[in-house]
Design a protein around this motif. Structure first.
Motif, PDB file in Angstrom:
ATOM      1  N   TRP A  51       0.841  -1.195   0.000  1.00 17.08           N
ATOM      2  CA  TRP A  51       0.000   0.000   0.000  1.00 17.08           C
ATOM      3  C   TRP A  51       0.875   1.243   0.000  1.00 17.08           C
ATOM      4  O   TRP A  51       0.584   2.212  -0.698  1.00 17.08           O
ATOM      5  CB  TRP A  51      -0.888   0.041   1.234  1.00 17.08           C
ATOM      6  N   ARG A  52       1.923   1.231   0.761  1.00 15.65           N
ATOM      7  CA  ARG A  52       2.830   2.379   0.853  1.00 15.65           C
ATOM      8  C   ARG A  52       3.479   2.649  -0.501  1.00 15.65           C
ATOM      9  O   ARG A  52       3.523   3.793  -0.968  1.00 15.65           O
ATOM     10  CB  ARG A  52       3.888   2.101   1.928  1.00 15.65           C
ATOM     11  N   ARG A  53       3.986   1.582  -1.133  1.00 14.10           N
ATOM     12  CA  ARG A  53       4.639   1.750  -2.441  1.00 14.10           C
ATOM     13  C   ARG A  53       3.662   2.240  -3.505  1.00 14.10           C
ATOM     14  O   ARG A  53       4.014   3.066  -4.341  1.00 14.10           O
ATOM     15  CB  ARG A  53       5.275   0.435  -2.886  1.00 14.10           C
ATOM     16  N   LYS A  54       2.438   1.734  -3.461  1.00 12.86           N
ATOM     17  CA  LYS A  54       1.422   2.101  -4.466  1.00 12.86           C
ATOM     18  C   LYS A  54       0.651   3.363  -4.093  1.00 12.86           C
ATOM     19  O   LYS A  54      -0.168   3.836  -4.872  1.00 12.86           O
ATOM     20  CB  LYS A  54       0.433   0.949  -4.643  1.00 12.86           C
ATOM     21  N   ARG A  55       0.897   3.872  -2.880  1.00 14.46           N
ATOM     22  CA  ARG A  55       0.198   5.052  -2.356  1.00 14.46           C
ATOM     23  C   ARG A  55      -1.316   4.843  -2.330  1.00 14.46           C
ATOM     24  O   ARG A  55      -2.091   5.729  -2.687  1.00 14.46           O
ATOM     25  CB  ARG A  55       0.551   6.302  -3.153  1.00 14.46           C
ATOM     26  N   THR A  56      -1.747   3.655  -1.884  1.00 13.26           N
ATOM     27  CA  THR A  56      -3.169   3.352  -1.822  1.00 13.26           C
ATOM     28  C   THR A  56      -3.683   3.189  -0.391  1.00 13.26           C
ATOM     29  O   THR A  56      -4.883   3.184  -0.179  1.00 13.26           O
ATOM     30  CB  THR A  56      -3.497   2.061  -2.600  1.00 13.26           C
ATOM     31  N   GLY A  57      -2.816   3.049   0.570  1.00 17.77           N
ATOM     32  CA  GLY A  57      -3.229   2.848   1.958  1.00 17.77           C
ATOM     33  C   GLY A  57      -3.194   4.142   2.738  1.00 17.77           C
ATOM     34  O   GLY A  57      -3.062   5.230   2.170  1.00 17.77           O
ATOM     35  N   PRO A  58      -3.308   4.037   4.049  1.00 14.12           N
ATOM     36  CA  PRO A  58      -3.230   5.249   4.864  1.00 14.12           C
ATOM     37  C   PRO A  58      -1.863   5.910   4.716  1.00 14.12           C
ATOM     38  O   PRO A  58      -0.855   5.225   4.541  1.00 14.12           O
ATOM     39  CB  PRO A  58      -3.443   4.743   6.292  1.00 14.12           C
ATOM     40  N   PRO A  59      -1.821   7.242   4.747  1.00 13.49           N
ATOM     41  CA  PRO A  59      -0.540   7.932   4.587  1.00 13.49           C
ATOM     42  C   PRO A  59       0.396   7.659   5.758  1.00 13.49           C
ATOM     43  O   PRO A  59      -0.035   7.544   6.901  1.00 13.49           O
ATOM     44  CB  PRO A  59      -0.920   9.404   4.510  1.00 13.49           C
ATOM     45  N   ALA A  60       1.667   7.544   5.447  1.00 16.56           N
ATOM     46  CA  ALA A  60       2.698   7.269   6.454  1.00 16.56           C
ATOM     47  C   ALA A  60       3.832   8.271   6.286  1.00 16.56           C
ATOM     48  O   ALA A  60       3.910   8.987   5.291  1.00 16.56           O
ATOM     49  CB  ALA A  60       3.215   5.851   6.297  1.00 16.56           C
ATOM     50  N   PHE A  61       4.690   8.302   7.262  1.00 16.65           N
ATOM     51  CA  PHE A  61       5.867   9.161   7.199  1.00 16.65           C
ATOM     52  C   PHE A  61       7.026   8.442   7.882  1.00 16.65           C
ATOM     53  O   PHE A  61       6.832   7.460   8.587  1.00 16.65           O
ATOM     54  CB  PHE A  61       5.592  10.524   7.861  1.00 16.65           C
ATOM     55  N   ARG A  62       8.224   8.931   7.638  1.00 13.08           N
ATOM     56  CA  ARG A  62       9.415   8.317   8.213  1.00 13.08           C
ATOM     57  C   ARG A  62       9.959   9.143   9.366  1.00 13.08           C
ATOM     58  O   ARG A  62       9.998  10.366   9.313  1.00 13.08           O
ATOM     59  CB  ARG A  62      10.497   8.161   7.162  1.00 13.08           C
ATOM     60  N   ILE A  63      10.367   8.430  10.388  1.00  7.65           N
ATOM     61  CA  ILE A  63      11.154   8.989  11.488  1.00  7.65           C
ATOM     62  C   ILE A  63      12.478   8.236  11.392  1.00  7.65           C
ATOM     63  O   ILE A  63      12.559   7.072  11.788  1.00  7.65           O
ATOM     64  CB  ILE A  63      10.493   8.743  12.857  1.00  7.65           C
ATOM     65  N   GLY A  64      13.472   8.862  10.787  1.00  4.33           N
ATOM     66  CA  GLY A  64      14.715   8.151  10.501  1.00  4.33           C
ATOM     67  C   GLY A  64      14.414   7.019   9.531  1.00  4.33           C
ATOM     68  O   GLY A  64      13.840   7.232   8.479  1.00  4.33           O
ATOM     69  N   LYS A  65      14.754   5.813   9.918  1.00  2.00           N
ATOM     70  CA  LYS A  65      14.483   4.661   9.045  1.00  2.00           C
ATOM     71  C   LYS A  65      13.153   3.985   9.366  1.00  2.00           C
ATOM     72  O   LYS A  65      12.776   3.025   8.722  1.00  2.00           O
ATOM     73  CB  LYS A  65      15.624   3.643   9.154  1.00  2.00           C
ATOM     74  N   HIS A  66      12.424   4.517  10.342  1.00  3.85           N
ATOM     75  CA  HIS A  66      11.189   3.882  10.802  1.00  3.85           C
ATOM     76  C   HIS A  66       9.963   4.507  10.159  1.00  3.85           C
ATOM     77  O   HIS A  66       9.828   5.731  10.120  1.00  3.85           O
ATOM     78  CB  HIS A  66      11.077   3.974  12.327  1.00  3.85           C
ATOM     79  N   LEU A  67       9.055   3.672   9.690  1.00  6.57           N
ATOM     80  CA  LEU A  67       7.807   4.105   9.096  1.00  6.57           C
ATOM     81  C   LEU A  67       6.756   4.227  10.195  1.00  6.57           C
ATOM     82  O   LEU A  67       6.609   3.319  11.020  1.00  6.57           O
ATOM     83  CB  LEU A  67       7.375   3.068   8.054  1.00  6.57           C
ATOM     84  N   ARG A  68       6.032   5.345  10.214  1.00  8.56           N
ATOM     85  CA  ARG A  68       5.006   5.563  11.224  1.00  8.56           C
ATOM     86  C   ARG A  68       3.743   6.136  10.595  1.00  8.56           C
ATOM     87  O   ARG A  68       3.781   6.759   9.541  1.00  8.56           O
ATOM     88  CB  ARG A  68       5.502   6.536  12.310  1.00  8.56           C
ATOM     89  N   TYR A  69       2.628   5.903  11.275  1.00  6.38           N
ATOM     90  CA  TYR A  69       1.317   6.362  10.838  1.00  6.38           C
ATOM     91  C   TYR A  69       0.703   7.204  11.942  1.00  6.38           C
ATOM     92  O   TYR A  69       0.705   6.810  13.103  1.00  6.38           O
ATOM     93  CB  TYR A  69       0.397   5.160  10.554  1.00  6.38           C
ATOM     94  N   ASP A  70       0.151   8.350  11.569  1.00  2.29           N
ATOM     95  CA  ASP A  70      -0.556   9.192  12.519  1.00  2.29           C
ATOM     96  C   ASP A  70      -1.963   8.612  12.679  1.00  2.29           C
ATOM     97  O   ASP A  70      -2.662   8.396  11.688  1.00  2.29           O
ATOM     98  CB  ASP A  70      -0.638  10.619  11.981  1.00  2.29           C
TER      99      ASP A  70
END
Length: 81
Positions: free
Chosen positions: A43-62
């Motif tokens: 989903w992240r690669r295709k930009r179809t899921g909930p939006p995410a962001f990076r904190i350093g190398k870690h992926l996080r979701y609000d």
């Protein structure tokens, strides 16, 4: 069973009873939606899921973004019916 006890035993209950007061991990998202972790990354690669962001190398979701994503998906599905 209280809502807080339910959300600790069933991660998907977080979407019904209020999301945690912390940024969510990809594992949290996979658990909440009942999908494999690889699906969350797709989903992240295709930009179809909930939006995410990076904190350093870690992926996080609000949690607010996840809730907005679910609400929008529900609207999209109801409009298509």
């Amino acid at each position: 069973m209280s809502a807080s006890a339910l959300s600790t035993t069933d991660p998907r209950a977080a979407l019904r009873g209020g999301l945690p007061d912390r940024y969510l991990t990809p594992d949290d998202i996979a658990d909440m939606f009942g999908v494999p972790l690889e699906t969350v990354y797709q989903w992240r690669r295709k930009r179809t899921g909930p939006p995410a962001f990076r904190i350093g190398k870690h992926l996080r979701y609000d949690p607010a973004d996840v809730r907005a994503y679910v609400v929008q998906r529900k609207r999209d599905c109801q409009g298509a019916a």
